[in-house]
Design a protein around this motif. Structure first.
Motif, short mmCIF file in Angstrom:
data_model
loop_
_atom_site.label_atom_id
_atom_site.label_comp_id
_atom_site.label_asym_id
_atom_site.label_seq_id
_atom_site.Cartn_x
_atom_site.Cartn_y
_atom_site.Cartn_z
N TYR A 162 2.56 5.46 0.15
CA TYR A 162 2.21 5.13 -1.23
C TYR A 162 1.10 4.09 -1.29
O TYR A 162 1.15 3.07 -0.59
CB TYR A 162 3.43 4.59 -1.97
CG TYR A 162 4.56 5.58 -2.08
CD1 TYR A 162 4.73 6.39 -3.20
CD2 TYR A 162 5.47 5.75 -1.02
CE1 TYR A 162 5.75 7.31 -3.28
CE2 TYR A 162 6.50 6.67 -1.09
CZ TYR A 162 6.63 7.45 -2.24
OH TYR A 162 7.65 8.37 -2.30
N ASP A 163 0.13 4.36 -2.16
CA ASP A 163 -0.86 3.34 -2.47
C ASP A 163 -0.15 2.15 -3.11
O ASP A 163 0.85 2.31 -3.81
CB ASP A 163 -1.90 3.92 -3.43
CG ASP A 163 -3.05 2.97 -3.67
OD1 ASP A 163 -2.98 2.23 -4.68
OD2 ASP A 163 -4.01 2.95 -2.89
N TYR A 165 6.61 3.61 2.53
CA TYR A 165 6.59 5.01 2.96
C TYR A 165 7.99 5.60 2.88
O TYR A 165 9.00 4.88 2.91
CB TYR A 165 6.05 5.14 4.39
CG TYR A 165 6.96 4.57 5.45
CD1 TYR A 165 7.81 5.40 6.18
CD2 TYR A 165 7.00 3.21 5.72
CE1 TYR A 165 8.66 4.89 7.15
CE2 TYR A 165 7.83 2.68 6.69
CZ TYR A 165 8.66 3.53 7.40
OH TYR A 165 9.51 3.01 8.35
N THR A 166 8.04 6.91 2.77
CA THR A 166 9.30 7.64 2.74
C THR A 166 9.23 8.79 3.74
O THR A 166 8.22 9.49 3.81
CB THR A 166 9.59 8.21 1.34
OG1 THR A 166 9.62 7.14 0.39
CG2 THR A 166 10.92 8.93 1.30
N GLU A 187 -4.63 10.43 -5.47
CA GLU A 187 -4.81 9.12 -6.08
C GLU A 187 -3.59 8.24 -5.87
O GLU A 187 -3.69 7.02 -5.83
CB GLU A 187 -5.08 9.28 -7.58
CG GLU A 187 -6.34 10.05 -7.91
CD GLU A 187 -7.60 9.35 -7.48
OE1 GLU A 187 -7.60 8.10 -7.48
OE2 GLU A 187 -8.58 10.03 -7.13
N LEU A 188 -2.41 8.84 -5.77
CA LEU A 188 -1.18 8.07 -5.76
C LEU A 188 -0.59 7.88 -4.38
O LEU A 188 0.04 6.87 -4.11
CB LEU A 188 -0.13 8.75 -6.65
CG LEU A 188 -0.57 9.14 -8.06
CD1 LEU A 188 0.63 9.64 -8.85
CD2 LEU A 188 -1.23 7.98 -8.78
N SER A 189 -0.76 8.86 -3.51
CA SER A 189 -0.11 8.80 -2.21
C SER A 189 -0.79 9.75 -1.24
O SER A 189 -1.59 10.60 -1.63
CB SER A 189 1.38 9.17 -2.34
OG SER A 189 1.50 10.46 -2.90
N THR A 190 -0.44 9.58 0.04
CA THR A 190 -0.95 10.46 1.09
C THR A 190 0.24 11.01 1.86
O THR A 190 1.20 10.27 2.15
CB THR A 190 -1.88 9.69 2.04
OG1 THR A 190 -2.92 9.07 1.28
CG2 THR A 190 -2.50 10.61 3.06
N GLN A 238 8.09 5.17 -5.30
CA GLN A 238 8.95 5.52 -4.16
C GLN A 238 10.42 5.54 -4.59
O GLN A 238 11.15 6.51 -4.31
CB GLN A 238 8.76 4.51 -3.03
CG GLN A 238 9.64 4.78 -1.82
CD GLN A 238 9.56 3.65 -0.80
OE1 GLN A 238 9.66 2.47 -1.15
NE2 GLN A 238 9.37 4.00 0.46
N GLU A 239 10.86 4.49 -5.27
CA GLU A 239 12.25 4.41 -5.69
C GLU A 239 12.59 5.53 -6.67
O GLU A 239 13.67 6.11 -6.64
CB GLU A 239 12.51 3.04 -6.33
CG GLU A 239 13.98 2.76 -6.60
CD GLU A 239 14.22 1.36 -7.14
OE1 GLU A 239 15.40 0.96 -7.23
OE2 GLU A 239 13.24 0.67 -7.47
#
Length: 303
Positions: free
Chosen positions: A46-47, A89-90, A25-28, A54-55
């Motif tokens: 990140y959605d 993205y990270t 739900e929050l990220s891929t 992310q931070e």
């Protein structure tokens, strides 16, 4: 597109393979493998509504590394939404191993006990990082509370409101409220907030087989980190992964080390909170399938 996202940190890399690791739900999360001998990396995308996490993740991973706690991923690069993907993205190093949840069913009891003993040790190390107040963590504690009693009282009230908003059982809500009030004195036993992973379940613990046995090779996903009573972490791992497995619980506690005399009662109260929070979360995203089982858990905890 992957090479474009990686260019700032790996300008000469040639992507060989992209593997979807998780899509939630929050990220891929994707594993990126390269041509040649370069080590694979992870890209977390990140959605839009969760881009602020992310931070937070970067901050918490760096905090853990500053205190020598891990292994956790190294953050190699992070980018905003100004790219072809249009998402933040990270880029992180990829830890060796695989999620414990992928292999735990096939492990013998001795291996599981050893892994849970190591999880307890990892958790205790995280809890050596003090926090100035209690509350939800980003790059600081949001809406900080000076005491655990104030923080958890607020959280129970908040989650009970959400429970009611999503159609939770009114009689059960009364039972939750009554138990939280009845055991409120337990909350004051925690005098100092510490960093809590707050999601150290089998899906976020990585394990690898080496030297004839299984070892914890790291942990991931610090999106839910909080500043709280360390027993909040013990309770969440207990509720999400230990369940009623006596061997796992004993090994987790043995690896953790010395626990306060009232640990079992406090963990019991926090398990109730985690069940309530989980019910609210699933209801909020329209995933009704788990709600009946969680409701059964709550009934047993408040009986």
């Amino acid at each position: 597109m992957a090479e474009e996202l990686l260019h700032p940190v790996l300008p000469a890399a040639s992507v060989r393979e992209i593997i979807l690791r998780t899509g939630g739900e929050l990220s891929t999360i994707f594993e990126i493998r390269f041509v040649g001998a370069a080590e694979p990396v992870v890209i977390k995308i990140y959605d839009d509504q969760w881009r602020w996490k992310q931070e937070k993740e970067i901050y918490v991973y760096q905090l853990l590394q500053q205190h020598g706690v891990g292994p956790v991923p190294d953050v190699l690069h992070h980018g905003d939404a100004d790219n072809a993907l249009g998402r933040c993205y990270t880029v992180m190093t990829m830890l060796r191993g695989q999620p414990l949840s992928a292999v735990s069913h096939a492990l013998d009891r001795a291996s599981l006990r050893e892994i849970y003993r190591q999880i307890g040790g990892c958790m205790a190390a995280v809890h050596q990082i003090p926090q100035d107040a209690y509350g939800y963590l980003t790059t600081r504690v949001l809406d900080p509370e000076p005491t655990n009693t104030a923080y958890m009282t607020r959280q129970f009230h908040k989650k009970l409101r959400e429970y009611a908003d999503h159609g939770g059982d009114a009689e059960l809500a009364t039972a939750i409220e009554a138990k939280a009030a009845r055991q409120a004195d337990l909350l004051g036993a925690c005098r100092h907030a510490v960093l809590c992973h707050n999601d150290l379940h089998e899906g976020n613990v990585l394990v690898a087989e080496e030297g004839g046995g299984w070892q914890v090779s790291g942990f991931i996903d610090v999106e839910n980190a909080i500043a709280a009573d360390p027993l909040m972490d013990v309770a969440k791992t207990d509720y999400y992964s230990v369940h009623d497995d006596k061997d796992k619980r004993e090994a987790l506690c043995d690896g953790y080390g010395t626990l306060p005399a009232d640990w079992s009662e406090r963990v019991g109260l926090y398990r109730l909170y985690h069940a309530l929070e989980l019910w609210d979360w699933f209801a909020s995203i329209g995933n009704t399938a788990p709600l009946e089982d969680i409701t059964g858990d709550i009934r047993r905890m408040t009986a």
